[in-house]
Write a protein that holds these residues in place. Structure first.
Motif, mmCIF file in Angstrom:
data_model
loop_
_atom_site.group_PDB
_atom_site.id
_atom_site.type_symbol
_atom_site.label_atom_id
_atom_site.label_comp_id
_atom_site.label_asym_id
_atom_site.label_seq_id
_atom_site.Cartn_x
_atom_site.Cartn_y
_atom_site.Cartn_z
ATOM 1 N N ALA A 210 0.830 -1.216 0.000
ATOM 2 C CA ALA A 210 0.000 0.000 0.000
ATOM 3 C C ALA A 210 0.855 1.254 0.000
ATOM 4 O O ALA A 210 0.381 2.347 -0.301
ATOM 5 C CB ALA A 210 -0.935 0.011 1.205
ATOM 6 N N GLY A 211 2.137 1.083 0.351
ATOM 7 C CA GLY A 211 3.025 2.239 0.374
ATOM 8 C C GLY A 211 2.745 3.155 1.549
ATOM 9 O O GLY A 211 2.240 2.739 2.599
ATOM 10 N N GLY A 212 3.069 4.438 1.372
ATOM 11 C CA GLY A 212 2.848 5.391 2.445
ATOM 12 C C GLY A 212 1.384 5.739 2.593
ATOM 13 O O GLY A 212 0.595 5.603 1.660
ATOM 14 N N PHE A 213 1.025 6.186 3.802
ATOM 15 C CA PHE A 213 -0.361 6.567 4.056
ATOM 16 C C PHE A 213 -0.397 7.546 5.222
ATOM 17 O O PHE A 213 0.492 7.548 6.068
ATOM 18 C CB PHE A 213 -1.219 5.335 4.372
ATOM 19 N N PRO A 214 -1.407 8.407 5.299
ATOM 20 C CA PRO A 214 -1.510 9.379 6.401
ATOM 21 C C PRO A 214 -1.599 8.665 7.748
ATOM 22 O O PRO A 214 -2.236 7.614 7.863
ATOM 23 C CB PRO A 214 -2.812 10.132 6.097
ATOM 24 N N GLY A 215 -0.954 9.231 8.764
ATOM 25 C CA GLY A 215 -1.038 8.664 10.105
ATOM 26 C C GLY A 215 -0.187 7.439 10.328
ATOM 27 O O GLY A 215 -0.331 6.752 11.340
ATOM 28 N N SER A 216 0.732 7.147 9.403
ATOM 29 C CA SER A 216 1.518 5.916 9.505
ATOM 30 C C SER A 216 2.466 5.905 10.700
ATOM 31 O O SER A 216 2.895 4.845 11.132
ATOM 32 C CB SER A 216 2.319 5.697 8.218
ATOM 33 N N GLY A 217 2.800 7.069 11.240
ATOM 34 C CA GLY A 217 3.769 7.119 12.322
ATOM 35 C C GLY A 217 3.177 7.025 13.706
ATOM 36 O O GLY A 217 3.905 7.181 14.695
ATOM 37 N N GLN A 218 1.893 6.756 13.831
ATOM 38 C CA GLN A 218 1.295 6.721 15.165
ATOM 39 C C GLN A 218 0.168 5.708 15.226
ATOM 40 O O GLN A 218 -0.365 5.290 14.206
ATOM 41 C CB GLN A 218 0.751 8.101 15.532
ATOM 42 N N SER A 219 -0.156 5.318 16.460
ATOM 43 C CA SER A 219 -1.313 4.455 16.692
ATOM 44 C C SER A 219 -2.498 5.344 17.049
ATOM 45 O O SER A 219 -2.373 6.237 17.890
ATOM 46 C CB SER A 219 -1.027 3.474 17.832
#
Length: 281
Positions: A210-219
């Motif tokens: 899926a590659g990069g996506f918004p919010g990827s750096g947090q739960s």
């Protein structure tokens, strides 16, 4: 007078303060309308003083709030006077964890998006224990067991007579994290598959492709209230949970979750990928 109001009590006070400020009233003026004084209003808004459903409706009327659904939802917040099971941990665990359990208990819907960990509501006992063994500074064995039992009890929202609808967006990286080794990881993935078959639980996987996506750096953990204004976002930080409820913040995280879900695989393809990861172990 309460000395340690719960998160739900604080939230009720916050929402009442928002209504008062939108009406252009001071706490003193609001107290006079209620036949009381500024101190009572301030204590209600700080969660220090109890407030009945009738008084909540009276305040909303004085504040000219036209949203009947919001008013009734607010009036319902102080109505449940039973002690929740989480109060057993009041002197054992941080208060923010108890607030999280209280939010989950009253939620109309739950949604989580997570990158490298399994969602707490879908963890096995062994997996949960291994995650708590990674906490810095180290937790003592009794503290680890308290947190494990607390996490497992939180999962009752998924098993009660009217279980809470739950959506879990899980990145493929979390599926491949072998907390505790292959045996524990395999059992955790089988448990995830079993839970995903329940009608009220939706598990969607974000694959590496899926590659990069918004919010990827947090739960992100999103709890829907009876009306959108009472939604809550929970962010899991290293120093403890953080709760957000400002309108702009809620709107932001709704968009993030919508975009993440749009990139995730549908439920059956997600289960197929989980099966594939199990075979790789």
């Amino acid at each position: 007078m309460r000395t340690n109001p719960t998160g739900r009590q604080l939230r009720l006070g916050t929402e009442l303060r928002k209504l008062r400020e939108r009406a252009g009233l001071t706490a003193t003026e609001a107290g006079q309308l209620l036949g009381s004084n500024q101190t009572l209003i301030s204590n209600i808004e700080a969660g220090r003083a109890g407030v009945s459903p009738e008084r909540v409706r009276a305040l909303a009327c004085h504040y000219d709030c036209p949203d009947k659904s919001l008013v009734e939802s607010l009036a319902g917040m102080p109505g449940d006077r039973k002690r929740g099971w989480w109060e057993e941990y009041r002197e054992i665990l941080p208060g923010a964890l108890l607030d999280l359990a209280e939010v989950e208990h009253h939620a109309a819907r739950l949604c989580t998006a997570i990158t490298v960990h399994m969602p707490g509501l879908l963890q096995t006992t062994d997996h949960a224990r291994e995650t708590f063994r990674q906490v810095v500074p180290d937790l003592s064995p009794p503290d680890i067991e308290h947190r494990v039992s607390f996490r497992i009890k939180r999962q009752t929202v998924l098993f009660r007579d009217q279980p809470t609808p739950y959506v879990a967006l899980i990145h493929e990286a979390a599926l491949r994290m072998q907390f505790g080794g292959p045996a524990i990881a395999r059992a955790q993935l089988h448990h995830l598959l079993t839970m995903s078959e329940r009608d009220h639980i939706t598990v969607k996987v974000l694959p590496f492709t899926a590659g990069g996506f918004p919010g990827s750096g947090q739960s992100i953990f999103y709890s829907s209230g009876p009306v959108p204004q009472l939604d809550t976002v929970h962010l899991d930080q290293s120093h403890g949970p953080v709760f957000l409820d400002a309108e702009a913040q809620l709107a932001k995280y709704r968009v993030l979750l919508e975009r993440m879900e749009a990139k995730a695989l549908p439920p059956q393809k997600s289960r197929d990928l989980i099966h594939s990861v199990i075979q790789d172990l």
